[in-house]
Write a protein that holds these residues in place. Structure first.
Motif, PDB file in Angstrom:
ATOM      1  N   ALA B 188      25.686 -10.231 -29.808  1.00  0.00           N
ATOM      2  CA  ALA B 188      25.899 -10.009 -31.404  1.00  0.00           C
ATOM      3  C   ALA B 188      27.390  -8.626 -31.580  1.00  0.00           C
ATOM      4  N   PRO B 189      27.872  -8.807 -32.319  1.00  0.00           N
ATOM      5  CA  PRO B 189      29.161  -8.277 -33.030  1.00  0.00           C
ATOM      6  C   PRO B 189      28.273  -7.063 -32.992  1.00  0.00           C
ATOM      7  N   THR B 190      28.612  -5.785 -32.542  1.00  0.00           N
ATOM      8  CA  THR B 190      28.136  -4.195 -33.076  1.00  0.00           C
ATOM      9  C   THR B 190      28.867  -3.190 -33.909  1.00  0.00           C
ATOM     10  N   GLY B 191      30.815  -3.609 -34.072  1.00  0.00           N
ATOM     11  CA  GLY B 191      31.404  -2.919 -34.957  1.00  0.00           C
ATOM     12  C   GLY B 191      31.650  -0.912 -33.605  1.00  0.00           C
ATOM     13  N   THR B 192      30.669  -1.123 -33.061  1.00  0.00           N
ATOM     14  CA  THR B 192      31.550   0.008 -32.392  1.00  0.00           C
ATOM     15  C   THR B 192      31.845  -0.120 -30.216  1.00  0.00           C
ATOM     16  N   PRO B 193      31.981   0.634 -29.886  1.00  0.00           N
ATOM     17  CA  PRO B 193      32.601   0.173 -28.405  1.00  0.00           C
ATOM     18  C   PRO B 193      31.802  -0.811 -27.359  1.00  0.00           C
ATOM     19  N   VAL B 194      30.676  -0.703 -27.698  1.00  0.00           N
ATOM     20  CA  VAL B 194      29.652  -2.075 -27.138  1.00  0.00           C
ATOM     21  C   VAL B 194      30.591  -3.037 -27.049  1.00  0.00           C
ATOM     22  N   ASP B 195      31.208  -3.915 -27.661  1.00  0.00           N
ATOM     23  CA  ASP B 195      31.959  -4.917 -28.485  1.00  0.00           C
ATOM     24  C   ASP B 195      33.089  -4.972 -27.279  1.00  0.00           C
ATOM     25  N   GLN B 196      33.349  -3.978 -26.764  1.00  0.00           N
ATOM     26  CA  GLN B 196      34.548  -4.137 -25.801  1.00  0.00           C
ATOM     27  C   GLN B 196      34.213  -3.650 -24.522  1.00  0.00           C
ATOM     28  N   THR B 197      32.437  -4.090 -24.320  1.00  0.00           N
ATOM     29  CA  THR B 197      31.932  -3.514 -23.044  1.00  0.00           C
ATOM     30  C   THR B 197      31.519  -5.393 -22.602  1.00  0.00           C
ATOM     31  N   VAL B 198      32.090  -4.898 -20.932  1.00  0.00           N
ATOM     32  CA  VAL B 198      31.338  -5.422 -19.970  1.00  0.00           C
ATOM     33  C   VAL B 198      29.737  -5.054 -19.277  1.00  0.00           C
ATOM     34  N   HIS B 199      28.686  -5.372 -19.511  1.00  0.00           N
ATOM     35  CA  HIS B 199      27.809  -4.908 -18.897  1.00  0.00           C
ATOM     36  C   HIS B 199      27.273  -5.701 -17.390  1.00  0.00           C
ATOM     37  N   VAL B 200      26.610  -5.209 -16.833  1.00  0.00           N
ATOM     38  CA  VAL B 200      26.141  -5.547 -15.242  1.00  0.00           C
ATOM     39  C   VAL B 200      25.354  -4.781 -14.891  1.00  0.00           C
ATOM     40  N   SER B 201      24.591  -4.830 -14.354  1.00  0.00           N
ATOM     41  CA  SER B 201      23.778  -4.391 -13.508  1.00  0.00           C
ATOM     42  C   SER B 201      24.355  -3.413 -12.231  1.00  0.00           C
ATOM     43  N   LEU B 202      23.659  -2.348 -12.588  1.00  0.00           N
ATOM     44  CA  LEU B 202      24.356  -1.040 -11.905  1.00  0.00           C
ATOM     45  C   LEU B 202      24.290  -1.780 -10.057  1.00  0.00           C
ATOM     46  N   GLN B 203      23.670  -2.514  -9.593  1.00  0.00           N
ATOM     47  CA  GLN B 203      23.508  -3.233  -7.955  1.00  0.00           C
ATOM     48  C   GLN B 203      24.672  -4.037  -8.395  1.00  0.00           C
ATOM     49  N   GLY B 204      25.236  -4.704  -9.396  1.00  0.00           N
ATOM     50  CA  GLY B 204      25.871  -5.567  -9.694  1.00  0.00           C
ATOM     51  C   GLY B 204      27.589  -4.305  -9.398  1.00  0.00           C
ATOM     52  N   ILE B 205      27.071  -3.304  -9.568  1.00  0.00           N
ATOM     53  CA  ILE B 205      28.667  -1.796 -10.052  1.00  0.00           C
ATOM     54  C   ILE B 205      28.942  -1.770  -8.117  1.00  0.00           C
ATOM     55  N   GLU B 206      28.063  -2.290  -7.613  1.00  0.00           N
ATOM     56  CA  GLU B 206      27.932  -1.368  -6.065  1.00  0.00           C
ATOM     57  C   GLU B 206      28.401  -2.616  -5.536  1.00  0.00           C
ATOM     58  N   ALA B 207      27.583  -4.192  -5.582  1.00  0.00           N
ATOM     59  CA  ALA B 207      28.541  -5.095  -5.207  1.00  0.00           C
ATOM     60  C   ALA B 207      30.410  -4.979  -5.213  1.00  0.00           C
ATOM     61  N   VAL B 208      30.508  -4.506  -6.298  1.00  0.00           N
ATOM     62  CA  VAL B 208      32.168  -4.975  -6.379  1.00  0.00           C
ATOM     63  C   VAL B 208      32.874  -4.016  -5.394  1.00  0.00           C
ATOM     64  N   HIS B 209      31.862  -3.216  -5.002  1.00  0.00           N
ATOM     65  CA  HIS B 209      32.952  -2.440  -4.117  1.00  0.00           C
ATOM     66  C   HIS B 209      32.395  -2.067  -2.571  1.00  0.00           C
ATOM     67  N   ILE B 210      31.082  -2.729  -2.053  1.00  0.00           N
ATOM     68  CA  ILE B 210      31.202  -2.587  -0.581  1.00  0.00           C
ATOM     69  C   ILE B 210      32.150  -4.375  -0.280  1.00  0.00           C
ATOM     70  N   ASP B 211      32.397  -4.255   0.875  1.00  0.00           N
ATOM     71  CA  ASP B 211      32.631  -5.249   1.549  1.00  0.00           C
ATOM     72  C   ASP B 211      31.753  -6.077   2.285  1.00  0.00           C
ATOM     73  N   TRP B 212      31.965  -7.281   0.771  1.00  0.00           N
ATOM     74  CA  TRP B 212      30.483  -8.453   1.194  1.00  0.00           C
ATOM     75  C   TRP B 212      31.061  -9.591   1.250  1.00  0.00           C
ATOM     76  N   GLN B 213      32.070  -9.036   1.713  1.00  0.00           N
ATOM     77  CA  GLN B 213      32.606 -10.468   2.222  1.00  0.00           C
ATOM     78  C   GLN B 213      32.454 -11.171   3.733  1.00  0.00           C
ATOM     79  N   GLN B 214      32.071 -10.141   4.209  1.00  0.00           N
ATOM     80  CA  GLN B 214      31.315 -10.246   5.743  1.00  0.00           C
ATOM     81  C   GLN B 214      30.074 -11.016   5.386  1.00  0.00           C
TER      82      GLN B 214
END
Lengths: 223, 415
Positions: B188-214
């Motif tokens: 829900a809208p908060t009027g804070t920078p939270v509104d403009q943020t995409v939240h993922v889990s810490l594992q999600g962030i890691e997944a973006v970075h490893i070469d998991w295509q293999q």
């Protein structure tokens, strides 16, 4: 005596040496109707301002309706004027953007007397102002009507002295005759002393007494 | 009667009065508008984070840490070790901890890695917690929770597949276009920078970075549930950017802060968010005062205009003044008549200005909140603004004193 002047001198503060008025002795009795004639710019209006307390004489006695105006303060004179003197000018007798009733009410406001709006309405009727015109801003009425409302306004506080300063100059012949007969009827009915100033000698026959301003004011002869 | 005379006199001069009212109304609009928006933005600024007792990041200035951790502005100087986070959050004085991992973006919006504790403990404003307008917190590696504005701007709904990119630009060179992230929740809208943020889990962030295509290729394109679970173990984060701490007792705040600042394994900085926010707002003080000064000067100009208009009218009304004197009005009556007229003009201007501001906020409110993330309330008549209005009335009396005195004087001469 309604008016009694003795050794009155007046000069405007901007030109203290230029004596505009110098009146040895001049008087008007109660309920007298006096016509004063003289050319414009001769100091007639100054005399009227002294009598109404708008101006203060430099010297001499100004006695109006048994009161010494020259010994009164400015505030007392304002009060005296509101309560005892009616005044009609050549023009600008009324506040143009308010209606006839408000104009008369306004004049009444500065006096001590209690009056009802009924009285205002009967005054307006007696001056033949149609009811449809009562609530219009007076600036939209004819000059003739405006001058008649001006009499009503001047009479609302039942003044003992009515001063008229060239009230007919802006009227045409017909309106002038109507105005004069209504004015004279009004002052006779209410037993008011009338001081009427004009350069128009043809009005003199409405009055019992006619004075030339040049005979009242001797300032021109001495300087 | 006095009042009626003033009103009718003003109505009689409609043209010049209308223009004067417009000028005054615009200046009051600006004055109140600046003050209102200033107050509101200060409030929303100060309420961006409220529950956390400390914010911890790598050794840096407090402003910098506040800017990147709370406002998602600028770049972190350095990351902190995952072990450090675990050590500190295990401290018995710590009630909860929210890790934050930044550095990626999605179409210009910052991506933030965190844990589900974020949705439980993070609060803003007057201790308000985050709530979901749709969906639920992330559970799996590729689950995404969107801020209200992200969803609105990018038109995402639940179940949408999105691609996360490494880096912060809108068009990043290293698009991780194989990572199939899926929207599971919208806040829900908060009027804070939270509104403009995409939240993922810490594992999600890691997944973006490893070469998991293999991994994906090995299983023939589809990623099985089993593989993902296997992946999660592998995706233990090595570092995070910062973390927020809630303490069991506020009394310990300074003690814990000192301990963190003296942490021996790694140089760290811990800040009190309230203090840092106040410091940051103070830096904007100059801008605030400049805006106030300008709106004050606009008001002065409008009042001078009012005074000039009134002064000109005194000359026009010479006969009227004389007449009022003859029927017995004392000079002070004329003084107060002009003052009353000026005050009436001022009051009408205030009404017009306030109405205008209210309507503008009503109309612009939507745009302000979606495009600028500013939530501006409609309660214009704050204590400060009522004070300003009284000040305007007072200044009007002063500005009208000159024409009023002229009326008084021309009345006294009586010619």
């Amino acid at each position: 005596m309604a008016i009694q002047l003795n050794d009155v001198r007046f000069a405007y503060p901007e030109a203290p040496n230029d004596c505009v008025l110098n009146i040895k002795s001049w008087s008007v009795s109660d309920q007298e109707h006096v016509f004063v004639h003289g050319p414009s710019g001769g100091g007639k209006s100054t005399l009227l301002n002294l009598l109404s307390g708008m101006l203060d004489a430099n010297a001499g006695q100004v006695n109006v309706l048994g009161q010494r105006l020259d010994s009164m303060g400015a505030r007392q004179r304002d009060h005296f004027r509101a309560n005892h003197i009616g005044y009609i000018f050549q023009q600008f007798n009324l506040v143009p953007y308010i209606d006839a009733i408000d104009n008369i009410q306004l004049a009444h406001q500065f006096s001590n007397q209690q009056s009802l709006s009924d009285e205002i309405k009967s005054l307006l009727s007696s001056f033949h102002i149609p009811q449809s015109e009562w609530h219009k801003p007076v600036g939209r009425l004819s000059i003739g009507q405006q001058q008649r409302i001006a009499i009503a306004r001047a009479m609302i506080n039942k003044p003992e002295l009515l001063i008229a300063d060239e009230p007919t100059s802006s009227l045409d012949h017909n309106n002038r005759d109507n105005f004069m007969s209504e004015l004279m009827a009004m002052v006779s009915e209410h037993r008011v002393t009338l001081l009427f100033v004009s350069h128009d000698m043809s009005l003199a026959n409405y009055f019992g007494r006619t004075d030339a301003f040049s005979e009242i004011n001797t300032s021109g002869e001495h300087n | 009667m006095f009042f009626r005379l003033a009103v009718k006199s003003l109505l009689n001069r409609k043209g010049s009065i209308m223009l004067t009212i417009m000028a005054m109304a615009v200046s009051i609009f600006v004055l109140l508008g600046v003050e209102h928006i200033r107050g509101q933005s200060k409030q929303s600024f100060n309420s961006t984070v409220s529950g956390a007792d400390l914010i911890v990041g790598a050794r840096t200035g407090s402003m910098n840490l506040l800017l990147y951790s709370v406002f998602r502005m600028g770049s972190p100087t350095n990351n902190i070790d995952w072990q450090t986070y675990q050590n500190i959050s295990a401290n018995p004085k710590v009630a909860w901890a929210i890790p934050i991992s930044l550095g990626d973006s999605h179409k210009g919006f910052r991506v933030m890695g965190t844990t589900t504790d974020y949705f439980t403990y993070f609060s803003y404003g007057k201790k308000r917690q985050l709530s979901f307008s749709k969906g639920k917190p992330f559970e799996q590696v590729f689950d995404v929770v969107l801020g209200a504005q992200v969803a609105k701007k990018l038109n995402y709904t639940l179940g949408a597949n999105i691609i996360l990119a490494h880096g912060l630009g809108k068009t990043s060179f290293s698009m991780h276009d194989q990572s199939p992230f899926k929207v599971v929740g919208i806040l829900a809208p908060t009027g804070t920078p939270v509104d403009q943020t995409v939240h993922v889990s810490l594992q999600g962030i890691e997944a973006v970075h490893i070469d998991w295509q293999q991994i994906a290729n090995m299983s023939g394109g589809a990623v099985s549930q089993k593989q993902i679970q296997a992946l999660e173990l592998e995706l233990e984060p090595k570092t995070i950017t910062a973390f927020m701490l809630g303490l069991t007792s506020r009394m310990n705040t300074f003690r814990v802060q000192r301990d963190i600042n003296n942490y021996s394994n790694e140089p760290l900085t811990a800040i009190l968010p309230g203090v840092a926010l106040a410091e940051l707002w103070q830096m904007m003080g100059l801008l605030e005062n400049t805006l106030r000064l300008i709106s004050g000067l606009i008001l002065v100009a409008a009042l001078l205009g009012l005074s000039a208009m009134m002064l000109a009218s005194i000359r026009e009304r010479k006969y009227e003044i004389h007449l009022l004197r003859v029927i017995g009005a004392p000079p002070w009556f004329l003084f107060f008549l002009v003052e009353l007229e000026a005050l009436l003009v001022s009051f009408v201007s205030m009404l017009v200005g306030i109405t205008g501001l209210y309507l503008s906020l009503l109309i612009a409110g939507d745009v302000l909140s979606t495009d600028f993330g500013m939530h501006i309330g409609l309660n214009i008549l704050s204590f400060n603004n009522v004070l300003f209005l009284l000040l305007v009335a007072g200044s009007t009396v002063i500005a009208a004193a000159i024409p009023s005195f002229m009326a008084y004087k021309s009345a006294s001469i009586g010619r």
